[in-house]
Design an enzyme around this catalytic site. Sequence first.
Site, PDB file in Angstrom:
ATOM      1  N   VAL A   1       0.818  -1.289   0.077  1.00  0.00           N
ATOM      2  CA  VAL A   1       0.106  -0.170  -0.080  1.00  0.00           C
ATOM      3  C   VAL A   1       0.756   1.109  -0.003  1.00  0.00           C
ATOM      4  CG1 VAL A   1      -1.825  -1.054   1.020  1.00  0.00           C
ATOM      5  CG2 VAL A   1      -0.128   0.043   2.579  1.00  0.00           C
ATOM      6  N   ASP A   2       2.018   1.271  -0.118  1.00  0.00           N
ATOM      7  CA  ASP A   2       3.150   2.130  -0.303  1.00  0.00           C
ATOM      8  C   ASP A   2       3.286   3.098  -1.516  1.00  0.00           C
ATOM      9  OD1 ASP A   2       5.597  -0.211  -0.376  1.00  0.00           O
ATOM     10  OD2 ASP A   2       4.738   0.935  -1.966  1.00  0.00           O
TER      11      ASP A   2
ATOM     12  N   HIS B   1      -4.556  -4.476  -2.191  1.00  0.00           N
ATOM     13  CA  HIS B   1      -4.904  -4.046  -0.817  1.00  0.00           C
ATOM     14  C   HIS B   1      -4.956  -2.484  -0.724  1.00  0.00           C
ATOM     15  CE1 HIS B   1      -3.057  -7.851   0.534  1.00  0.00           C
ATOM     16  NE2 HIS B   1      -4.237  -8.249   0.249  1.00  0.00           N
TER      17      HIS B   1
ATOM     18  N   CYS C   1     -13.895   8.614   3.321  1.00  0.00           N
ATOM     19  CA  CYS C   1     -14.726   9.255   4.460  1.00  0.00           C
ATOM     20  C   CYS C   1     -15.516   7.933   5.070  1.00  0.00           C
ATOM     21  CB  CYS C   1     -15.716  10.009   3.694  1.00  0.00           C
ATOM     22  SG  CYS C   1     -16.958  10.748   4.901  1.00  0.00           S
TER      23      CYS C   1
ATOM     24  N   CYS D   1     -16.952  16.563   6.206  1.00  0.00           N
ATOM     25  CA  CYS D   1     -18.463  16.559   6.711  1.00  0.00           C
ATOM     26  C   CYS D   1     -18.373  16.483   8.119  1.00  0.00           C
ATOM     27  CB  CYS D   1     -18.941  15.379   5.905  1.00  0.00           C
ATOM     28  SG  CYS D   1     -18.427  13.725   6.534  1.00  0.00           S
TER      29      CYS D   1
ATOM     30  N   GLY E   1       8.969 -11.357  -3.117  1.00  0.00           N
ATOM     31  CA  GLY E   1       8.791 -10.644  -1.883  1.00  0.00           C
ATOM     32  C   GLY E   1       7.790 -10.902  -1.121  1.00  0.00           C
ATOM     33  N   THR E   2       7.091 -11.958  -0.767  1.00  0.00           N
ATOM     34  CA  THR E   2       5.807 -12.376  -0.233  1.00  0.00           C
ATOM     35  C   THR E   2       5.923 -13.461   0.598  1.00  0.00           C
ATOM     36  OG1 THR E   2       3.340 -12.057  -0.279  1.00  0.00           O
ATOM     37  CG2 THR E   2       4.489 -13.115  -2.093  1.00  0.00           C
ATOM     38  N   SER E   3       5.584 -13.483   1.894  1.00  0.00           N
ATOM     39  CA  SER E   3       5.450 -14.669   2.516  1.00  0.00           C
ATOM     40  C   SER E   3       4.506 -15.840   2.330  1.00  0.00           C
ATOM     41  CB  SER E   3       5.239 -14.280   4.027  1.00  0.00           C
ATOM     42  OG  SER E   3       4.059 -13.685   4.214  1.00  0.00           O
TER      43      SER E   3
ATOM     44  N   ASN F   1      12.828 -14.762  -3.344  1.00  0.00           N
ATOM     45  CA  ASN F   1      12.329 -14.316  -1.949  1.00  0.00           C
ATOM     46  C   ASN F   1      13.987 -14.663  -1.395  1.00  0.00           C
ATOM     47  OD1 ASN F   1      11.573 -14.382   0.899  1.00  0.00           O
ATOM     48  ND2 ASN F   1       9.494 -14.502   0.096  1.00  0.00           N
TER      49      ASN F   1
HETATM   50  C1  BV8 Z   1     -10.394 -11.475   2.416  1.00  0.00           C
HETATM   51  C2  BV8 Z   1      -3.297  -3.581   3.761  1.00  0.00           C
HETATM   52  C3  BV8 Z   1     -12.763 -12.167   2.160  1.00  0.00           C
HETATM   53  C4  BV8 Z   1      -3.559  -2.659   5.238  1.00  0.00           C
HETATM   54  C5  BV8 Z   1      -3.106  -6.005   4.191  1.00  0.00           C
HETATM   55  C6  BV8 Z   1      -8.799 -17.704   3.439  1.00  0.00           C
HETATM   56  C7  BV8 Z   1      -9.425 -17.161   2.370  1.00  0.00           C
HETATM   57  C8  BV8 Z   1      -9.812 -15.802   2.455  1.00  0.00           C
HETATM   58  C9  BV8 Z   1      -9.442 -15.116   3.706  1.00  0.00           C
HETATM   59  C10 BV8 Z   1      -8.759 -15.467   4.656  1.00  0.00           C
HETATM   60  C11 BV8 Z   1      -8.454 -17.047   4.671  1.00  0.00           C
HETATM   61  N1  BV8 Z   1      -7.825 -17.257   5.632  1.00  0.00           N
HETATM   62  C12 BV8 Z   1      -7.759 -16.319   6.326  1.00  0.00           C
HETATM   63  C13 BV8 Z   1      -8.283 -15.008   5.864  1.00  0.00           C
HETATM   64  C14 BV8 Z   1      -8.401 -13.908   6.582  1.00  0.00           C
HETATM   65  C15 BV8 Z   1      -7.180 -13.058   6.141  1.00  0.00           C
HETATM   66  C16 BV8 Z   1      -6.012 -13.538   6.015  1.00  0.00           C
HETATM   67  O1  BV8 Z   1      -5.567 -14.153   4.840  1.00  0.00           O
HETATM   68  N2  BV8 Z   1      -5.310 -13.711   7.129  1.00  0.00           N
HETATM   69  C17 BV8 Z   1      -3.829 -14.402   7.411  1.00  0.00           C
HETATM   70  C18 BV8 Z   1      -3.113 -13.650   8.322  1.00  0.00           C
HETATM   71  C19 BV8 Z   1      -3.758 -15.810   7.603  1.00  0.00           C
HETATM   72  N3  BV8 Z   1      -7.359 -12.339   4.850  1.00  0.00           N
HETATM   73  C20 BV8 Z   1      -8.495 -11.359   4.650  1.00  0.00           C
HETATM   74  O2  BV8 Z   1      -8.889 -10.789   5.674  1.00  0.00           O
HETATM   75  C21 BV8 Z   1      -8.437 -10.471   3.386  1.00  0.00           C
HETATM   76  N4  BV8 Z   1      -9.747 -10.392   3.074  1.00  0.00           N
HETATM   77  O3  BV8 Z   1     -10.174 -12.441   2.099  1.00  0.00           O
HETATM   78  O4  BV8 Z   1     -11.895 -11.088   2.433  1.00  0.00           O
HETATM   79  C22 BV8 Z   1     -13.024 -12.752   3.722  1.00  0.00           C
HETATM   80  C23 BV8 Z   1     -12.770 -11.744   4.937  1.00  0.00           C
HETATM   81  C24 BV8 Z   1     -13.040 -12.471   6.148  1.00  0.00           C
HETATM   82  C25 BV8 Z   1     -13.029 -13.791   6.473  1.00  0.00           C
HETATM   83  C26 BV8 Z   1     -12.819 -14.503   5.417  1.00  0.00           C
HETATM   84  C27 BV8 Z   1     -12.705 -14.170   4.015  1.00  0.00           C
HETATM   85  C28 BV8 Z   1      -7.904  -9.127   3.294  1.00  0.00           C
HETATM   86  C29 BV8 Z   1      -6.269  -9.259   3.537  1.00  0.00           C
HETATM   87  C30 BV8 Z   1      -5.730  -7.879   3.356  1.00  0.00           C
HETATM   88  C31 BV8 Z   1      -5.053  -7.624   4.510  1.00  0.00           C
HETATM   89  N5  BV8 Z   1      -4.445  -6.291   4.343  1.00  0.00           N
HETATM   90  N6  BV8 Z   1      -2.756  -4.711   3.763  1.00  0.00           N
HETATM   91  C32 BV8 Z   1      -2.012  -2.346   5.645  1.00  0.00           C
HETATM   92  O5  BV8 Z   1      -0.971  -2.635   4.706  1.00  0.00           O
HETATM   93  O6  BV8 Z   1      -2.043  -1.128   5.926  1.00  0.00           O
HETATM   94  S1  BV8 Z   1      -2.213  -7.428   4.404  1.00  0.00           S
HETATM   95  C33 BV8 Z   1      -0.560  -6.897   4.323  1.00  0.00           C
HETATM   96  O7  BV8 Z   1      -0.011  -8.332   4.400  1.00  0.00           O
HETATM   97  C34 BV8 Z   1       0.295  -6.216   3.390  1.00  0.00           C
HETATM   98  O8  BV8 Z   1      -0.465  -5.901   2.218  1.00  0.00           O
HETATM   99  C35 BV8 Z   1       1.361  -7.105   3.001  1.00  0.00           C
HETATM  100  O9  BV8 Z   1       1.823  -6.684   1.679  1.00  0.00           O
HETATM  101  C36 BV8 Z   1       0.414  -8.334   3.102  1.00  0.00           C
HETATM  102  C37 BV8 Z   1       1.258  -9.710   2.852  1.00  0.00           C
HETATM  103  O10 BV8 Z   1       2.335  -9.808   3.519  1.00  0.00           O
HETATM  104  P1  BV8 Z   1       3.681  -9.944   2.739  1.00  0.00           P
HETATM  105  O11 BV8 Z   1       3.572  -8.877   1.645  1.00  0.00           O
HETATM  106  O12 BV8 Z   1       3.871 -11.238   2.369  1.00  0.00           O
HETATM  107  O13 BV8 Z   1       4.892  -9.273   3.678  1.00  0.00           O
HETATM  108  P2  BV8 Z   1       5.510 -10.422   4.895  1.00  0.00           P
HETATM  109  O14 BV8 Z   1       6.250  -9.257   5.827  1.00  0.00           O
HETATM  110  O15 BV8 Z   1       4.483 -11.132   5.434  1.00  0.00           O
HETATM  111  O16 BV8 Z   1       6.801 -11.017   3.966  1.00  0.00           O
HETATM  112  C38 BV8 Z   1       7.585 -10.067   3.460  1.00  0.00           C
HETATM  113  C39 BV8 Z   1       8.268 -11.343   2.593  1.00  0.00           C
HETATM  114  O17 BV8 Z   1       9.539 -10.760   1.828  1.00  0.00           O
HETATM  115  C40 BV8 Z   1       9.188 -12.626   3.325  1.00  0.00           C
HETATM  116  O18 BV8 Z   1       8.873 -13.717   2.791  1.00  0.00           O
HETATM  117  C41 BV8 Z   1      10.793 -12.146   3.290  1.00  0.00           C
HETATM  118  O19 BV8 Z   1      11.335 -13.078   3.219  1.00  0.00           O
HETATM  119  C42 BV8 Z   1      10.648 -11.379   2.093  1.00  0.00           C
HETATM  120  N7  BV8 Z   1      11.802 -10.514   1.916  1.00  0.00           N
HETATM  121  C43 BV8 Z   1      11.982  -9.446   2.710  1.00  0.00           C
HETATM  122  N8  BV8 Z   1      13.232  -8.809   2.301  1.00  0.00           N
HETATM  123  C44 BV8 Z   1      13.326  -9.218   1.140  1.00  0.00           C
HETATM  124  C45 BV8 Z   1      12.344 -10.343   0.752  1.00  0.00           C
HETATM  125  N9  BV8 Z   1      12.230 -10.897  -0.488  1.00  0.00           N
HETATM  126  C46 BV8 Z   1      13.056 -10.246  -1.330  1.00  0.00           C
HETATM  127  N10 BV8 Z   1      13.955  -9.309  -1.410  1.00  0.00           N
HETATM  128  C47 BV8 Z   1      14.208  -8.641  -0.137  1.00  0.00           C
HETATM  129  N11 BV8 Z   1      15.042  -7.652   0.348  1.00  0.00           N
END
Ligand code: BV8
Length: 249
Positions: free
Chosen positions: A103-104, A119, A127, A150, A187-189, A213
């Site tokens: 979201v950056d 995202h 609002c 508002c 770059g996603t976990s 990654n």
């Molecule tokens: C939804 C915005 C319907 C906010 C974010 C199954 C199906 C559907 C939903 C779910 C499900 N199981 C659980 C859920 C609910 C939930 C979910 O997935 N929970 C997880 C924690 C289990 N999902 C939701 O709620 C989604 N909605 O599906 O709606 C619904 C609703 C309710 C219930 C059921 C269904 C909405 C999810 C969106 C959340 N919002 N961001 C904000 O940012 O302020 S998510 C947030 O995590 C960011 O967007 C981020 O990008 C995202 C994912 O994380 P990553 O990007 O992977 O970041 P992370 O730190 O984890 O990993 C970084 C990686 O980079 C690592 O692997 C690292 O090794 C690597 N790395 C680091 N440095 C480097 C590198 N790689 C290369 N080079 C480098 N230099």
Amino acid sequence: MSNEMERAIERLRTTKSLLVITGAGISAESGIPTFRGDDGLWQNYRAEELATPWAFERDPVTVWKWYDWRRGIIGKAEPNPGHHAIKRLEEMFPGLFLITQNVDGLHGRTGIKNIIEIHGNLWRVRCSRDGRTSMLMDVPLKSIPPRCECGELLRPDVVWFGESILSDVLQMSYNAMSLCDTLMVVGTSGVVYPVASFPENVKGNGGFVIEVNLEPTPITNVADVSLFGKSGDILPAIVEGIVRQQAKN
Ligand code: BV8
């Protein structure tokens, strides 16, 4: 050049339609904390505790302080070679689609055209009453929580945990997945749904999956090729490898 890198470049040489998915890792080299890395905590809160509608309803001040902190860091950050390499790939693969979980707004600053910010974007606010969106670029915020003219609370125009992805955005993402023959996941976990299910979706459609990654993730089991290292090193190396291949032919 590693055998894995050679395989990735060989595949890209014959790729007709490339889809790229990025996560917080691609912005790490711009100095932006990832979500689950060691530097991802703010005042001992985890992102999952703050990025929810319930947290915002309960304590909008703390949630906005977290976003103000992130906006302060992101406001000083620049796109890194990984972001720019994806823009170069768009020039090499017309019709390239980028789905970013970030979201950056850093990808947008490279001028990339076909981008889906699945995202949302933390520079845009909404609002709480009528859903109207606008850009709010103040760093730091002039008032916390910021309010709409508002009088209602403004919220970041992002998708929180427990909120659904906008249906038209999801549809565009599924269309891009059905059209691509190669997916590069950077770059996603691979733990946040529904994006975490996208690599398997592409694989199921017969697509080729390349992962970039630092370390293995759940996506590694799905990927045809995993390139371990920094995206800011690997993505430019991929671009250079394709250019070298093209010069040979
Ligand atoms: C939804 C915005 C319907 C906010 C974010 C199954 C199906 C559907 C939903 C779910 C499900 N199981 C659980 C859920 C609910 C939930 C979910 O997935 N929970 C997880 C924690 C289990 N999902 C939701 O709620 C989604 N909605 O599906 O709606 C619904 C609703 C309710 C219930 C059921 C269904 C909405 C999810 C969106 C959340 N919002 N961001 C904000 O940012 O302020 S998510 C947030 O995590 C960011 O967007 C981020 O990008 C995202 C994912 O994380 P990553 O990007 O992977 O970041 P992370 O730190 O984890 O990993 C970084 C990686 O980079 C690592 O692997 C690292 O090794 C690597 N790395 C680091 N440095 C480097 C590198 N790689 C290369 N080079 C480098 N230099």
